[in-house]
Design a protein around this motif. Structure first.
Motif, PDB file in Angstrom:
ATOM      1  N   MET A  89       0.828  -1.210   0.000  1.00  0.00           N
ATOM      2  CA  MET A  89       0.000   0.000   0.000  1.00  0.00           C
ATOM      3  C   MET A  89       0.862   1.258   0.000  1.00  0.00           C
ATOM      4  O   MET A  89       0.528   2.244  -0.658  1.00  0.00           O
ATOM      5  N   MET A  90       1.968   1.237   0.729  1.00  0.00           N
ATOM      6  CA  MET A  90       2.842   2.409   0.766  1.00  0.00           C
ATOM      7  C   MET A  90       3.526   2.643  -0.571  1.00  0.00           C
ATOM      8  O   MET A  90       3.648   3.782  -1.016  1.00  0.00           O
ATOM      9  N   MET A  91       3.951   1.559  -1.231  1.00  0.00           N
ATOM     10  CA  MET A  91       4.573   1.721  -2.545  1.00  0.00           C
ATOM     11  C   MET A  91       3.560   2.257  -3.550  1.00  0.00           C
ATOM     12  O   MET A  91       3.874   3.122  -4.356  1.00  0.00           O
ATOM     13  N   GLN A  92       2.336   1.757  -3.478  1.00  0.00           N
ATOM     14  CA  GLN A  92       1.310   2.228  -4.398  1.00  0.00           C
ATOM     15  C   GLN A  92       0.964   3.681  -4.117  1.00  0.00           C
ATOM     16  O   GLN A  92       0.789   4.480  -5.037  1.00  0.00           O
ATOM     17  N   THR A  93       0.897   4.062  -2.857  1.00  0.00           N
ATOM     18  CA  THR A  93       0.612   5.452  -2.499  1.00  0.00           C
ATOM     19  C   THR A  93       1.718   6.384  -2.971  1.00  0.00           C
ATOM     20  O   THR A  93       1.444   7.466  -3.510  1.00  0.00           O
ATOM     21  N   ALA A  94       2.962   5.978  -2.785  1.00  0.00           N
ATOM     22  CA  ALA A  94       4.087   6.808  -3.222  1.00  0.00           C
ATOM     23  C   ALA A  94       4.084   6.977  -4.744  1.00  0.00           C
ATOM     24  O   ALA A  94       4.306   8.086  -5.260  1.00  0.00           O
ATOM     25  N   ALA A  95       3.832   5.891  -5.466  1.00  0.00           N
ATOM     26  CA  ALA A  95       3.784   5.983  -6.932  1.00  0.00           C
ATOM     27  C   ALA A  95       2.619   6.860  -7.374  1.00  0.00           C
ATOM     28  O   ALA A  95       2.762   7.678  -8.295  1.00  0.00           O
ATOM     29  N   ASN A  96       1.481   6.718  -6.726  1.00  0.00           N
ATOM     30  CA  ASN A  96       0.309   7.541  -7.042  1.00  0.00           C
ATOM     31  C   ASN A  96       0.627   9.012  -6.830  1.00  0.00           C
ATOM     32  O   ASN A  96       0.321   9.864  -7.657  1.00  0.00           O
ATOM     33  N   PHE A  97       1.276   9.316  -5.719  1.00  0.00           N
ATOM     34  CA  PHE A  97       1.628  10.695  -5.400  1.00  0.00           C
ATOM     35  C   PHE A  97       2.571  11.283  -6.442  1.00  0.00           C
ATOM     36  O   PHE A  97       2.378  12.410  -6.922  1.00  0.00           O
ATOM     37  N   ALA A  98       3.593  10.510  -6.815  1.00  0.00           N
ATOM     38  CA  ALA A  98       4.587  11.009  -7.770  1.00  0.00           C
ATOM     39  C   ALA A  98       3.976  11.208  -9.163  1.00  0.00           C
ATOM     40  O   ALA A  98       4.200  12.245  -9.804  1.00  0.00           O
ATOM     41  N   VAL A  99       3.199  10.244  -9.632  1.00  0.00           N
ATOM     42  CA  VAL A  99       2.609  10.361 -10.968  1.00  0.00           C
ATOM     43  C   VAL A  99       1.561  11.470 -11.002  1.00  0.00           C
ATOM     44  O   VAL A  99       1.430  12.195 -11.990  1.00  0.00           O
ATOM     45  N   THR A 100       0.815  11.629  -9.905  1.00  0.00           N
ATOM     46  CA  THR A 100      -0.156  12.721  -9.830  1.00  0.00           C
ATOM     47  C   THR A 100       0.549  14.071  -9.924  1.00  0.00           C
ATOM     48  O   THR A 100       0.072  14.986 -10.607  1.00  0.00           O
ATOM     49  N   ALA A 101       1.681  14.212  -9.252  1.00  0.00           N
ATOM     50  CA  ALA A 101       2.434  15.468  -9.328  1.00  0.00           C
ATOM     51  C   ALA A 101       2.937  15.718 -10.745  1.00  0.00           C
ATOM     52  O   ALA A 101       2.833  16.842 -11.263  1.00  0.00           O
ATOM     53  N   LEU A 102       3.481  14.689 -11.388  1.00  0.00           N
ATOM     54  CA  LEU A 102       3.971  14.851 -12.760  1.00  0.00           C
ATOM     55  C   LEU A 102       2.846  15.217 -13.716  1.00  0.00           C
ATOM     56  O   LEU A 102       3.006  16.091 -14.571  1.00  0.00           O
ATOM     57  N   CYS A 103       1.703  14.558 -13.564  1.00  0.00           N
ATOM     58  CA  CYS A 103       0.561  14.880 -14.435  1.00  0.00           C
ATOM     59  C   CYS A 103       0.032  16.278 -14.153  1.00  0.00           C
ATOM     60  O   CYS A 103      -0.397  16.976 -15.076  1.00  0.00           O
ATOM     61  N   GLY A 104       0.061  16.691 -12.898  1.00  0.00           N
ATOM     62  CA  GLY A 104      -0.375  18.046 -12.567  1.00  0.00           C
ATOM     63  C   GLY A 104       0.481  19.091 -13.242  1.00  0.00           C
ATOM     64  O   GLY A 104      -0.014  20.101 -13.750  1.00  0.00           O
ATOM     65  N   VAL A 105       1.777  18.840 -13.279  1.00  0.00           N
ATOM     66  CA  VAL A 105       2.692  19.804 -13.900  1.00  0.00           C
ATOM     67  C   VAL A 105       2.568  19.778 -15.419  1.00  0.00           C
ATOM     68  O   VAL A 105       2.437  20.822 -16.064  1.00  0.00           O
ATOM     69  N   VAL A 108       0.288  18.043 -17.526  1.00  0.00           N
ATOM     70  CA  VAL A 108      -1.013  18.020 -18.184  1.00  0.00           C
ATOM     71  C   VAL A 108      -1.806  19.284 -17.877  1.00  0.00           C
ATOM     72  O   VAL A 108      -2.396  19.898 -18.754  1.00  0.00           O
ATOM     73  N   PHE A 109      -1.807  19.676 -16.594  1.00  0.00           N
ATOM     74  CA  PHE A 109      -2.646  20.808 -16.181  1.00  0.00           C
ATOM     75  C   PHE A 109      -1.862  22.099 -15.973  1.00  0.00           C
ATOM     76  O   PHE A 109      -2.451  23.135 -15.693  1.00  0.00           O
ATOM     77  N   GLY A 110      -0.536  22.050 -16.067  1.00  0.00           N
ATOM     78  CA  GLY A 110       0.268  23.254 -15.926  1.00  0.00           C
ATOM     79  C   GLY A 110       0.351  23.779 -14.507  1.00  0.00           C
ATOM     80  O   GLY A 110       0.558  24.980 -14.296  1.00  0.00           O
ATOM     81  N   ASP A 111       0.208  22.916 -13.513  1.00  0.00           N
ATOM     82  CA  ASP A 111       0.311  23.341 -12.118  1.00  0.00           C
ATOM     83  C   ASP A 111       1.756  23.704 -11.781  1.00  0.00           C
ATOM     84  O   ASP A 111       2.699  23.146 -12.335  1.00  0.00           O
ATOM     85  N   ALA A 112       1.898  24.626 -10.857  1.00  0.00           N
ATOM     86  CA  ALA A 112       3.218  24.982 -10.341  1.00  0.00           C
ATOM     87  C   ALA A 112       3.360  24.371  -8.951  1.00  0.00           C
ATOM     88  O   ALA A 112       2.476  24.504  -8.113  1.00  0.00           O
ATOM     89  N   LEU A 113       4.465  23.682  -8.726  1.00  0.00           N
ATOM     90  CA  LEU A 113       4.697  23.047  -7.432  1.00  0.00           C
ATOM     91  C   LEU A 113       5.549  23.968  -6.572  1.00  0.00           C
ATOM     92  O   LEU A 113       6.690  24.265  -6.900  1.00  0.00           O
ATOM     93  N   SER A 114       4.985  24.413  -5.472  1.00  0.00           N
ATOM     94  CA  SER A 114       5.670  25.358  -4.592  1.00  0.00           C
ATOM     95  C   SER A 114       6.630  24.627  -3.660  1.00  0.00           C
ATOM     96  O   SER A 114       6.647  23.397  -3.577  1.00  0.00           O
ATOM     97  N   VAL A 115       7.403  25.402  -2.937  1.00  0.00           N
ATOM     98  CA  VAL A 115       8.321  24.847  -1.943  1.00  0.00           C
ATOM     99  C   VAL A 115       7.520  24.131  -0.856  1.00  0.00           C
ATOM    100  O   VAL A 115       7.931  23.079  -0.361  1.00  0.00           O
ATOM    101  N   GLN A 116       6.377  24.682  -0.503  1.00  0.00           N
ATOM    102  CA  GLN A 116       5.521  24.055   0.505  1.00  0.00           C
ATOM    103  C   GLN A 116       5.058  22.671   0.027  1.00  0.00           C
ATOM    104  O   GLN A 116       5.020  21.722   0.808  1.00  0.00           O
ATOM    105  N   TRP A 117       4.735  22.550  -1.257  1.00  0.00           N
ATOM    106  CA  TRP A 117       4.342  21.254  -1.791  1.00  0.00           C
ATOM    107  C   TRP A 117       5.489  20.270  -1.685  1.00  0.00           C
ATOM    108  O   TRP A 117       5.302  19.112  -1.287  1.00  0.00           O
TER     109      TRP A 117
END
Length: 173
Positions: free
Chosen positions: A107-123, A125-134
């Motif tokens: 579950m932890m490996m799946q959560t970590a992969a989900n988090f990383a791919v979601t961040a990449l897609c956000g940047v 696909v959607f043009g999100d900016a990832l802040s230092v806080q993120w």
């Protein structure tokens, strides 16, 4: 339903005690958990594309199709992609659980992969900016996942008598 052949049982039903002959996979549970997390992230991306206003490249695609129902066609495709991604996520998650030695690790490996791919897609696909806080929050989540994943042999209990503090001499009474 096909019959189970006893002499080929190990090949037909691999598990953690009888791993498949995937020579190229060092840890099948990790591989399948990462795939499951990636498909979970892609599922959320396609769902967001379904209900929100489409990004510029999807708008350009709808105008290039020159049909009156192109927006509806793309929404149906996105809903279908969401369903397909969810099916693959569950497929790979259950495969990872089958090959893994610990459900929390999978579950932890799946959560970590989900988090990383979601961040990449956000940047991308959607043009999100990832802040230092993120990045700080993502780092804390990563540290937490690693801390939960570390084995601690000093917390292993040998049995009920050991937990009660009874030694061998008191146990025989």
């Amino acid at each position: 339903m096909p019959e189970i052949q006893i002499d080929r049982f190990a090949q037909q039903f691999p598990n953690k005690y009888n791993p498949p002959s995937y020579a190229y996979l060092p840890a099948p549970s990790t591989f399948f958990a990462i795939l499951g997390g990636s498909f979970a992230a892609l599922s959320s991306v396609t769902a967001k594309l379904t209900v929100s206003s489409p990004p510029l490249y999807l708008q350009q695609l709808t105008t290039a199709l020159h049909t009156t129902h192109s927006t509806h066609i793309i929404r149906v495709l996105m809903v279908s992609a969401t369903i397909v991604c969810n099916v693959f996520m569950w497929l790979f998650f259950t495969k990872a659980l089958r090959f893994g030695d610990s459900t929390p690790r999978v579950m932890m490996m799946q959560t970590a992969a989900n988090f990383a791919v979601t961040a990449l897609c956000g940047v991308y696909v959607f043009g999100d900016a990832l802040s230092v806080q993120w990045w700080m929050g993502a780092s804390l989540i990563g540290v937490g996942l690693v801390a939960l994943n570390v084995e601690r042999p000093e917390f292993v209990c040998e049995g009920a008598d050991h937990a009660m503090g009874l030694d061998e001499s008191e146990k025989s009474k």
